[in-house]
Scaffold this motif. Sequence first.
Motif: not given
Length: 431
Positions: A66-78
């Motif tokens: 299965e595929i799990n979506l892992v959330r990362g930092p905001a796109t405007d992060s450094n």
Amino acid sequence: MSEYFIEIYGEEIPSQAQIYGEKFISNFFSEILNQKNISYDSITTFSNVKRIGCSITGIPSFRESEINLVRGPATDSNEKAILGFMKSHNIKKKNQLKNKKINEKEYFFFEKKIPKIHNLEIFRDFSFNILNNFKWKTSMRWANLSEKWIRPIKNIVCFFDGKKINLSFANIKTTDEIRCNTFYGNARFKFENFQNYNKDLEKNFVLIDRQKRIQNILNQIKKIEDRKKIKFNFDNDLLIECANFCEYPVIYEGQFDEKFFEMPEIFIQTILKEKQKYFSFSNEKKQLSNTFAFVANNKNDKKRTIREGHQNVLAARLKDALFFIKDDLSISLANRKDLLKDIIYFDGLGNLEEKVNRQLSLAKILSKELNFELLPVHEKIILMSKSDLTTEIVREFPELQGIMGGHISHAQGFDKEVVNAIKEQYLPLGI
């Protein structure tokens, strides 16, 4: 579809611990299987005095990829935060990340692929976790081990899909060998599946289903009823407790000397149930019979040593009770009030004499508030209400508090109103 099975075998598990343990196992597996999104048909728990475990059926052999979506930092992060996220998930290129907006803010996401895996590996972890994290209300360590369990473990059997799960807990490695009732020899057999496990154990004098053990007890008691023309005093709590004392219940009957009917029946019944865990019977006149029955784990009593041993123990208990009652009657209930000062009611709240004095003061206040006339007889009842707690019989059999007070007050010629008030002060029981 696959079956999971675990059995932990060891020394005697107390009655209430068996029931608690089964609930813990059922809750543990139902919660964790739902969390891991693993389907199953049923969870069957079981226990008796020597073993506890469960069988889970209808489990898929494999957990599909299965595929799990892992959330990362905001796109405007450094850049440092983004590179740190990529490194932690072994992401080589930034174009492997996907963008997704949540609450008007855009984040990077990584599609983490979880490969197909045999559920045997997952249940190996589950098995170790339940052994290592089982929360008994009380547990113990033994030998020089750090692991804890309700009682020392002798054997662990654990299977998934017909394959043994290799584990080690408390220096016990899992085996495929089921141990039977040691009172009937050292019979053992290899585990195949839960259905055969049930049948093979029953052939070797082990019933893992509590309801079967209860029904077995009732069937044997019915034979005593029919043969002796007496009626079983049904007690469901005692039935369950006795069914948990054994692997294969065998009912023996015994008798006690009728001279003990010199004491009230309720005293004898309390000793039979609370102290000895014996079943009682009533005769055709609905009076207590001097026949009793008890549960044993062994049917081999050709020399009647089991039966005679229990009769001798009960006779000693009844003899002690009769002596206590006669001795307790030598002091009047009214004079016992002075003895209450020697019994602490509760740390910081004084002794029992102070308690009854407070009760009397409270009664006087309430009588004024409720416009109720507090008569001298009412004051007498309040002051004597706890006096039977000073008796030897209540110290030995706390279940008789109130009942003993009623017996003494009746024997010492108090009015019926006084007798009933003292006897019934703890009613209703179990609330």
